[in-house]
Design an enzyme around this catalytic site. Structure first.
Site, mmCIF file in Angstrom:
data_model
loop_
_atom_site.group_PDB
_atom_site.id
_atom_site.type_symbol
_atom_site.label_atom_id
_atom_site.label_comp_id
_atom_site.label_asym_id
_atom_site.label_seq_id
_atom_site.Cartn_x
_atom_site.Cartn_y
_atom_site.Cartn_z
ATOM 1 N N CYS A 197 -38.916 -10.720 29.928
ATOM 2 C CA CYS A 197 -39.826 -9.812 29.227
ATOM 3 C C CYS A 197 -40.965 -9.447 30.177
ATOM 4 O O CYS A 197 -41.426 -10.301 30.950
ATOM 5 C CB CYS A 197 -40.381 -10.498 27.975
ATOM 6 S SG CYS A 197 -41.631 -9.526 27.113
ATOM 7 N N HIS A 216 -44.037 -9.127 29.782
ATOM 8 C CA HIS A 216 -45.323 -9.815 29.635
ATOM 9 C C HIS A 216 -45.330 -11.240 30.212
ATOM 10 O O HIS A 216 -46.396 -11.792 30.456
ATOM 11 C CB HIS A 216 -45.680 -9.946 28.147
ATOM 12 C CG HIS A 216 -46.052 -8.643 27.503
ATOM 13 N ND1 HIS A 216 -45.255 -7.521 27.575
ATOM 14 C CD2 HIS A 216 -47.132 -8.298 26.762
ATOM 15 C CE1 HIS A 216 -45.840 -6.541 26.895
ATOM 16 N NE2 HIS A 216 -46.974 -6.989 26.396
#
Ligand code: DGL
Length: 270
Positions: free
Chosen positions: A189, A191
């Site tokens: 991901c 993030h």
């Protein structure tokens, strides 16, 4: 066809998180000009349907092609899982298309044959089983254990990535029985590079924490060189667009890109 080496690289994501990938690309390829699109009007992609993500991705891709991009990099794992094949088909020979999943799978083939590797990501990425399918196709005995960790994106966006709260949430996910006995863990991901240090600390030295943004940037460099598409001259400034602008999006560019950048609001969805 925008194939000249001096043409920009188009990078898109559901929002600002994809700047972790843009940042890694900039480090690896400082001579490249980046045109970035963050679809902040529609984030998070992680909870959206495949059909919705596909529709957004095609529209953004066309915008990046209109800017003359030689290559489109889908920085978002959720969009890479849901829309890569479609985007590739749509683009045809107008530009190259890369995602953030294939370079990581290639890295697993080099480094983790016959071993067990974990993956954390959004619901969209994990439920698509795209990593499992790609790893299975390698036929090299890698066992992949994927777990959706949907609280991590809002947690990071709210600035919780070093204190007790983030530690507790992380522990809760990483202690899941399914994620045990791993040789490596993929941060699937945009993030998650921001909590890499905390995850490394949790596992200690015996489990490699695989930061896909770095692997993708290295793969992109090799790809551009192989196709004689690497930029050799000074470029105009990078250009960062979002589909919805708020002060807080602009402020969080510092978090994800390492420096504050100016975001321009695009009229793509107007
Ligand atoms: N960019 C997304 C990803 O990498 C995370 C944020 C979102 O769900 O939109 O999967």
């Amino acid at each position: 066809m925008a194939s000249a080496s001096s043409a920009p690289i188009g990078i898109f994501d559901s929002g600002i998180g994809g700047l972790t990938v843009a940042r890694a690309v900039k480090r690896e390829l400082p001579a490249e000009r980046i045109i970035y699109f963050g679809d902040t009007a529609h984030l998070p992609y992680g909870d959206k349907s495949t059909a919705a993500i596909q529709a957004y991705s095609i529209k953004i891709t066309q915008l990046l092609l209109d800017h003359g991009c030689k290559l489109i990099l889908i920085a978002c794992n959720s969009a890479s899982a849901a829309a890569f094949e479609l985007v590739k088909e749509y683009v045809g020979s107008s530009a190259k298309v890369l995602n953030v999943i294939d370079p990581v799978v290639a890295y697993l083939r080099e480094s983790y044959q016959e071993q067990t590797v974990g993956l954390i990501g959004t619901k969209q990425t994990v439920n698509s089983q795209v990593y499992e399918h790609k790893v299975e196709a390698l036929r090299c005995g890698i066992k992949l254990k994927a777990l959706a960790t949907p609280l991590l994106v809002p947690m990071i966006e709210e600035g919780f990535f070093t204190g007790d709260i983030s530690k507790k949430i992380l522990k809760k996910y990483l202690r899941d029985p399914w994620l045990q006995d791993l040789e490596a863990l993929i941060l699937g991901c945009t993030h998650y590079p921001l909590i890499k240090r905390a995850i490394r600390k949790y596992y200690g030295p015996l489990v490699e924490v695989i930061d896909s943004s770095e692997i993708v940037a290295r793969a992109l460099k090799g790809f551009l060189e192989f196709h004689n598409l690497a930029s050799t001259q000074d470029q105009q400034d990078d250009y960062f667009m979002v589909s919805d602008f708020t002060e807080s999006f602009e402020a969080s560019t510092r978090l994800f890109f390492g420096e504050k950048i100016n975001l321009e609001r695009s009229t793509l969805w107007d």
